[in-house]
Design a protein around this motif. Structure first.
Motif, PDB file in Angstrom:
ATOM      1  N   ARG A  25      42.655  67.461  43.713  1.00  0.00           N
ATOM      2  CA  ARG A  25      43.257  66.434  44.570  1.00  0.00           C
ATOM      3  C   ARG A  25      44.770  66.681  44.626  1.00  0.00           C
ATOM      4  O   ARG A  25      45.564  65.962  44.016  1.00  0.00           O
ATOM      5  CB  ARG A  25      42.955  65.044  44.016  1.00  0.00           C
ATOM      6  CG  ARG A  25      41.465  64.722  43.951  1.00  0.00           C
ATOM      7  CD  ARG A  25      41.228  63.325  43.438  1.00  0.00           C
ATOM      8  NE  ARG A  25      41.787  62.324  44.334  1.00  0.00           N
ATOM      9  CZ  ARG A  25      41.753  61.007  44.105  1.00  0.00           C
ATOM     10  NH1 ARG A  25      41.200  60.556  42.983  1.00  0.00           N
ATOM     11  NH2 ARG A  25      42.286  60.168  44.957  1.00  0.00           N
ATOM     12  N   PRO A  26      45.198  67.690  45.341  1.00  0.00           N
ATOM     13  CA  PRO A  26      46.634  67.998  45.416  1.00  0.00           C
ATOM     14  C   PRO A  26      47.370  66.966  46.259  1.00  0.00           C
ATOM     15  O   PRO A  26      46.757  66.253  47.074  1.00  0.00           O
ATOM     16  CB  PRO A  26      46.654  69.378  46.089  1.00  0.00           C
ATOM     17  CG  PRO A  26      45.426  69.402  46.932  1.00  0.00           C
ATOM     18  CD  PRO A  26      44.388  68.627  46.158  1.00  0.00           C
ATOM     19  N   TYR A  48      59.705  73.535  41.695  1.00  0.00           N
ATOM     20  CA  TYR A  48      58.985  72.629  40.793  1.00  0.00           C
ATOM     21  C   TYR A  48      59.400  71.198  41.086  1.00  0.00           C
ATOM     22  O   TYR A  48      60.583  70.868  41.089  1.00  0.00           O
ATOM     23  CB  TYR A  48      59.280  72.983  39.339  1.00  0.00           C
ATOM     24  CG  TYR A  48      58.628  72.055  38.342  1.00  0.00           C
ATOM     25  CD1 TYR A  48      57.249  72.078  38.146  1.00  0.00           C
ATOM     26  CD2 TYR A  48      59.383  71.159  37.591  1.00  0.00           C
ATOM     27  CE1 TYR A  48      56.645  71.241  37.234  1.00  0.00           C
ATOM     28  CE2 TYR A  48      58.792  70.318  36.674  1.00  0.00           C
ATOM     29  CZ  TYR A  48      57.415  70.358  36.498  1.00  0.00           C
ATOM     30  OH  TYR A  48      56.823  69.521  35.592  1.00  0.00           O
ATOM     31  N   PHE A  49      58.408  70.330  41.314  1.00  0.00           N
ATOM     32  CA  PHE A  49      58.642  68.912  41.590  1.00  0.00           C
ATOM     33  C   PHE A  49      58.061  68.099  40.427  1.00  0.00           C
ATOM     34  O   PHE A  49      56.836  68.035  40.250  1.00  0.00           O
ATOM     35  CB  PHE A  49      57.977  68.472  42.899  1.00  0.00           C
ATOM     36  CG  PHE A  49      58.518  69.181  44.113  1.00  0.00           C
ATOM     37  CD1 PHE A  49      59.882  69.295  44.303  1.00  0.00           C
ATOM     38  CD2 PHE A  49      57.670  69.737  45.043  1.00  0.00           C
ATOM     39  CE1 PHE A  49      60.395  69.948  45.404  1.00  0.00           C
ATOM     40  CE2 PHE A  49      58.163  70.383  46.155  1.00  0.00           C
ATOM     41  CZ  PHE A  49      59.539  70.497  46.331  1.00  0.00           C
ATOM     42  N   PRO A  55      52.860  66.557  38.131  1.00  0.00           N
ATOM     43  CA  PRO A  55      53.936  67.473  38.539  1.00  0.00           C
ATOM     44  C   PRO A  55      53.357  68.709  39.230  1.00  0.00           C
ATOM     45  O   PRO A  55      52.319  69.246  38.834  1.00  0.00           O
ATOM     46  CB  PRO A  55      54.623  67.829  37.211  1.00  0.00           C
ATOM     47  CG  PRO A  55      54.309  66.676  36.322  1.00  0.00           C
ATOM     48  CD  PRO A  55      52.938  66.202  36.698  1.00  0.00           C
ATOM     49  N   THR A  56      54.058  69.157  40.261  1.00  0.00           N
ATOM     50  CA  THR A  56      53.499  70.168  41.157  1.00  0.00           C
ATOM     51  C   THR A  56      54.464  71.334  41.330  1.00  0.00           C
ATOM     52  O   THR A  56      55.679  71.131  41.440  1.00  0.00           O
ATOM     53  CB  THR A  56      53.184  69.552  42.538  1.00  0.00           C
ATOM     54  OG1 THR A  56      52.272  68.458  42.355  1.00  0.00           O
ATOM     55  CG2 THR A  56      52.571  70.580  43.477  1.00  0.00           C
ATOM     56  N   PRO A  71      50.540  73.869  47.253  1.00  0.00           N
ATOM     57  CA  PRO A  71      50.859  73.186  45.993  1.00  0.00           C
ATOM     58  C   PRO A  71      49.882  73.575  44.891  1.00  0.00           C
ATOM     59  O   PRO A  71      48.723  73.922  45.148  1.00  0.00           O
ATOM     60  CB  PRO A  71      50.715  71.711  46.362  1.00  0.00           C
ATOM     61  CG  PRO A  71      49.693  71.695  47.452  1.00  0.00           C
ATOM     62  CD  PRO A  71      49.843  72.982  48.203  1.00  0.00           C
ATOM     63  N   SER A  72      50.360  73.519  43.665  1.00  0.00           N
ATOM     64  CA  SER A  72      49.529  73.836  42.510  1.00  0.00           C
ATOM     65  C   SER A  72      49.966  72.957  41.345  1.00  0.00           C
ATOM     66  O   SER A  72      51.154  72.909  40.998  1.00  0.00           O
ATOM     67  CB  SER A  72      49.652  75.315  42.141  1.00  0.00           C
ATOM     68  OG  SER A  72      48.900  75.609  40.986  1.00  0.00           O
TER      69      SER A  72
END
Length: 572
Positions: A25-26, A48-49, A55-56, A71-72
């Motif tokens: 569920r990104p 990086y967020f 955190p993604t 996104p990962s």
């Protein structure tokens, strides 16, 4: 762990084109896009967020002004995700056409959805080769879109029974076109049952230059990056052997090589310069490499104990040199171009164009041989020719104008617009040929010179009269005599100051900061590579090949092209 969780594509205005979720569920594209745009430019490929939940890590590339985001939320291999994004862009270009436009994606959503589903299975990268994807996904066409728009079935192969269009009748709907044969190729990167009426193979080697020359004329850095593009239009499953050679040996010349998955690495390690592979159908990048033109002993030549004549020399098509702080006030500069007489497009020997019995050679890119590339019959390995040269002269931000910009010797057109920070001097191929003819066999190389005078902010204000400009409602308030007297008085004061020499030293120091610091040369040369690499042979292994047919010899062609996009930089 899943490597690919989602893929988001945005157009030039950052409007969403599609969102494809593979696993987990990104965060949606509407969440990650503002965070990406809020990052200051230039934005890196990996951001990086920490404020997202979870955190993604956001991977991104830009292709044809389209933004690809992935996104990962897990720890994955960064190069794997970035390579996947590049593969997605390449596959979409192969199916939809180049350049990749937003309108093409919007008009072929069904094809794009099938491609993205085949490339990744549950977050795991499955197949990214365009040839393999063409066996299961059909490229969009005008007739297919027309039939789909009116409700008729197309010739798209059905992946599952549920993919059959819903019909009110129990009779199965007719299929247009031949029934697809579900046979997979034994080679993952090549389509099955390939057939061509004319068997052809082409090798295009393109090199780009990155050279830095010191004010003394000594080269500081010289790197050539090469790409070997291969086009295979051969029936069956051919097994090919491409042999490369260069004067100093391939193993000592080529560094950092990269290969297509079809290349047998053990053969290259045992015999450097030999590429054994089964090619994909169509055009693809076979290999890439890097060459240090200065050689391994370049660092030793820069030592103070080494003689100046032992410095490495480059045999490049054109170089530029700059002289600054010229004139009585040091406001003038001069840029001189020197052309190498070897690149005049004339062969020194009538038999030097014969390169061997295996296959002919030609210059630029294109299909066929004998000058069918960038126009004209010139530009061969025996007689390379320079085309469309451009000299860019960047200026400091304090320069407000350039006066008396002129080409004192040589052809071309120099362009400078007030407010720009760059002077562009263009010389076309015809003017280069005329300039080369002025050398008259001396062998020293033709030269061309550009001169100009820079103007700073203070001098610009002095020329304008200085002070604020007042406006009046009286159209007859302008006095020609008084204005002429003021201009003459200002000129007399300036000439008296120059005659006495008072203030010249100060003006020379002020104009030093207005001088250009370098000049870059852009060009392209057909029929020549800076590294000296050449194709010595291209053969088909008849024993290991399948489906080619006995007695069939494919047509072969080789072309060379060297490109410098502001790559030759001369500093002063």
């Amino acid at each position: 762990m899943s490597a690919i969780e989602a893929l988001y594509i945005f157009d030039e205005q950052n409007d969403p084109l599609l969102e494809h979720i593979y696993a987990g569920r990104p965060p949606p594209g509407s969440t990650v896009l503002p965070l990406y745009l809020a990052h200051p430019s230039p934005r890196p490929s990996l951001i990086y967020f920490s404020q997202t939940n979870p955190p993604t890590l956001l991977y991104s590339i830009v292709q044809d002004n389209l933004l690809f985001l992935s996104p990962s939320s897990t720890d994955t291999e960064p190069l794997q995700v970035l390579e996947f994004l590049h593969r997605v862009a390449d596959v979409l270009e192969d199916f939809l056409g180049s350049p990749l436009l937003a309108s093409r994606i919007e008009s072929s959503y069904d094809t794009v959805a099938q491609l993205l589903s085949e490339m990744v299975d549950g977050g795991i990268i499955a197949s990214t080769e365009p040839n393999a994807l063409r066996d299961v996904v059909e490229a969009p066409s005008f007739m297919r879109n027309l039939l789909g728009g009116v409700g008729l079935p197309s010739s798209t192969p059905s992946l599952t029974p549920s993919a059959t269009p819903f019909s009110l009748t129990s009779r199965p709907s007719p299929r247009l076109g031949p029934t697809p044969i579900n046979t997979s190729s034994p080679v993952p990167w090549r389509r099955a049952n390939v057939r061509h009426t004319s068997n052809e193979m082409y090798v295009d080697i393109v090199e780009t230059l990155q050279i830095i020359i010191a004010p003394s004329g000594r080269p500081l850095s010289a790197i050539s990056n090469g790409t070997i593009a291969f086009t295979a239009k051969v029936s069956g499953v051919p097994d090919l052997l491409l042999q490369l050679g260069c004067p100093g040996g391939v193993s000592s010349t080529i560094s950092l090589p990269v290969f297509h998955p079809s290349v047998r690495l053990n053969r290259w390690k045992e015999r450097p310069g030999e590429l054994s592979f089964v090619p994909p159908d169509g055009r693809f990048v076979l290999a890439g490499y890097e060459v240090d033109l200065l050689g391994p002993a370049a660092l030793d030549s820069f030592s103070s104990s080494t003689k100046s004549n032992a410095a490495p020399k480059l045999n490049i098509p054109a170089t530029a040199s700059i002289r600054t702080s010229l004139g009585p006030t040091g406001a003038e500069f001069e840029v001189r171009i020197t052309l190498n007489p070897r690149f005049s497009g004339k062969s020194s020997s009538p038999l030097s164009s014969v390169t061997g019995p295996s296959f002919p050679r030609a210059g630029g890119l294109g299909r066929g041989l004998g000058g069918s590339g960038f126009g004209g019959t010139q530009g061969t390995t025996a007689a390379p020719v320079i085309e469309e040269m451009t000299v860019d002269i960047p200026l400091p931000a304090t320069v407000k104008n350039v006066r008396d910009l002129r080409i004192s010797r040589g052809p071309g057109d120099a362009v400078y617009s007030p407010g720009d920070r760059n002077i562009e001097w263009r010389i076309n191929s015809r003017e280069i040929g005329i300039l080369m003819s002025t050398d008259r066999g001396a062998g020293t190389g033709a030269t061309a010179t550009l001169r100009g005078t820079v103007v700073g902010q203070e001098e610009e204000d002095a020329i304008d009269g200085g002070g604020p400009v007042s406006l009046t409602n009286d159209p007859y308030d302008y006095n020609d005599d008084q204005s002429l007297l003021s201009y003459q008085a200002l000129s007399e004061i300036s000439s008296k100051r120059d005659d006495t020499g008072i203030g010249n030293d100060k003006r020379i120091k002020q104009n030093k900061v207005l001088m250009p610091s370098c000049a870059t040369v852009s060009f392209k040369v057909k029929g020549w590579l800076a590294s000296g690499i050449k194709v010595e042979g291209l053969n088909v292994d008849q024993k290991r090949s399948k489906g080619l047919g006995s007695g069939i010899t494919p047509y072969k062609g080789v072309k060379y092209l060297c490109v410098s996009r502001k790559g030759v930089e001369s500093r002063c």
